[in-house]
Design a protein around this motif. Structure first.
Motif, PDB file in Angstrom:
ATOM      1  N   ARG A   1       6.305  -7.318   7.222  1.00 57.32           N
ATOM      2  CA  ARG A   1       5.817  -6.090   6.590  1.00 57.32           C
ATOM      3  C   ARG A   1       6.631  -4.939   7.146  1.00 57.32           C
ATOM      4  O   ARG A   1       6.997  -4.928   8.322  1.00 57.32           O
ATOM      5  N   ARG A   2       6.872  -3.943   6.309  1.00 53.79           N
ATOM      6  CA  ARG A   2       7.701  -2.797   6.678  1.00 53.79           C
ATOM      7  C   ARG A   2       7.101  -1.534   6.095  1.00 53.79           C
ATOM      8  O   ARG A   2       6.529  -1.560   5.010  1.00 53.79           O
ATOM      9  N   ARG A   3       7.249  -0.409   6.820  1.00 50.00           N
ATOM     10  CA  ARG A   3       6.775   0.883   6.338  1.00 50.00           C
ATOM     11  C   ARG A   3       7.877   1.924   6.461  1.00 50.00           C
ATOM     12  O   ARG A   3       8.666   1.908   7.401  1.00 50.00           O
ATOM     13  N   ASN A   4       7.889   2.827   5.489  1.00 48.78           N
ATOM     14  CA  ASN A   4       8.794   3.973   5.496  1.00 48.78           C
ATOM     15  C   ASN A   4       8.053   5.195   4.985  1.00 48.78           C
ATOM     16  O   ASN A   4       7.134   5.063   4.176  1.00 48.78           O
TER      17      ASN A   4
ATOM     18  N   GLU B   1       4.183   0.827   2.223  1.00 47.63           N
ATOM     19  CA  GLU B   1       4.307  -0.427   2.961  1.00 47.63           C
ATOM     20  C   GLU B   1       4.632  -1.556   1.987  1.00 47.63           C
ATOM     21  O   GLU B   1       4.041  -1.641   0.907  1.00 47.63           O
ATOM     22  N   TRP B   2       5.566  -2.404   2.386  1.00 46.68           N
ATOM     23  CA  TRP B   2       5.984  -3.553   1.589  1.00 46.68           C
ATOM     24  C   TRP B   2       5.876  -4.818   2.420  1.00 46.68           C
ATOM     25  O   TRP B   2       6.021  -4.782   3.639  1.00 46.68           O
TER      26      TRP B   2
ATOM     27  N   SER C   1       0.845  -1.198   0.000  1.00 48.21           N
ATOM     28  CA  SER C   1       0.000   0.000   0.000  1.00 48.21           C
ATOM     29  C   SER C   1       0.875   1.240   0.000  1.00 48.21           C
ATOM     30  O   SER C   1       2.067   1.184   0.300  1.00 48.21           O
ATOM     31  N   ARG C   2       0.241   2.336  -0.333  1.00 48.02           N
ATOM     32  CA  ARG C   2       0.884   3.642  -0.217  1.00 48.02           C
ATOM     33  C   ARG C   2      -0.199   4.691  -0.039  1.00 48.02           C
ATOM     34  O   ARG C   2      -1.328   4.520  -0.509  1.00 48.02           O
TER      35      ARG C   2
ATOM     36  N   VAL D   1       3.506   7.469   2.895  1.00 46.74           N
ATOM     37  CA  VAL D   1       3.852   6.236   3.604  1.00 46.74           C
ATOM     38  C   VAL D   1       3.717   5.089   2.617  1.00 46.74           C
ATOM     39  O   VAL D   1       2.685   4.938   1.964  1.00 46.74           O
TER      40      VAL D   1
END
Length: 159
Positions: free
Chosen positions: A145-148, A128-129, A114-115, A126
């Motif tokens: 899962r990771r977010r930046n 998310e992968w 998502s973004r 944001v």
């Protein structure tokens, strides 16, 4: 002497939902790596440094500590996902699927889940992968899962 800045990494707009990244680096863990990590992080569980004990516990031999495998998989993804910068927002749903042993090579791949643009920080979004790491036999060893925060292209240009 002047230096030239070479831009690296991708921007928010590059992360379309469903886009897949096969991270091109891989990492082979040696026995020295496993022992070094266990010693440096004071992992006193003998499955990380005593082959007879690890075998008595049902493992093939000493293990690579799961957090070492995780941080390696995360690191393999940085060039593709977050090298352009932006604050790291966390990890969710970290799952260890199978042990990693000295001699194993892991590689990882990620998919954009998502973004969304942020209201509180204009010019940023944001992303998310989901990242999956596999060993040399293509067996899944871990996933997370990771977010930046990711800078938008126009904001990076100063527009």
């Amino acid at each position: 002497m002047t230096t030239r800045k070479i831009p690296h990494g991708l921007y928010y707009e590059d992360f379309e939902e469903g886009r897949r990244f096969d991270h091109h680096w891989a990492r082979t863990f040696s026995e020295s790596d496993a022992l070094w990590y266990a010693n440096m992080t004071m992992q006193y569980n003998p499955i990380y440094f005593s082959a007879p004990h690890a075998k008595a516990m049902g493992y093939e031999g000493i293990l690579v500590h799961p957090l070492f495998a995780f941080t390696t998989a995360l690191g393999l993804s940085v060039e593709d996902l977050s090298e352009a910068g932006g604050p790291f927002l966390g990890i969710d749903d970290l799952q260890f699927r199978r042990p990693v042993y000295p001699g194993d090579t892991i590689r990882s791949g990620s998919v954009v889940v998502s973004r969304r643009a942020t209201a509180s920080r204009p010019g940023w979004g944001v992303v998310e992968w989901t990242t999956i790491a596999v060993n040399q036999r293509s067996e899944r060893v871990l996933e997370f899962r990771r977010r930046n925060l990711s800078k938008m292209r126009d904001a990076a240009k100063g527009v």
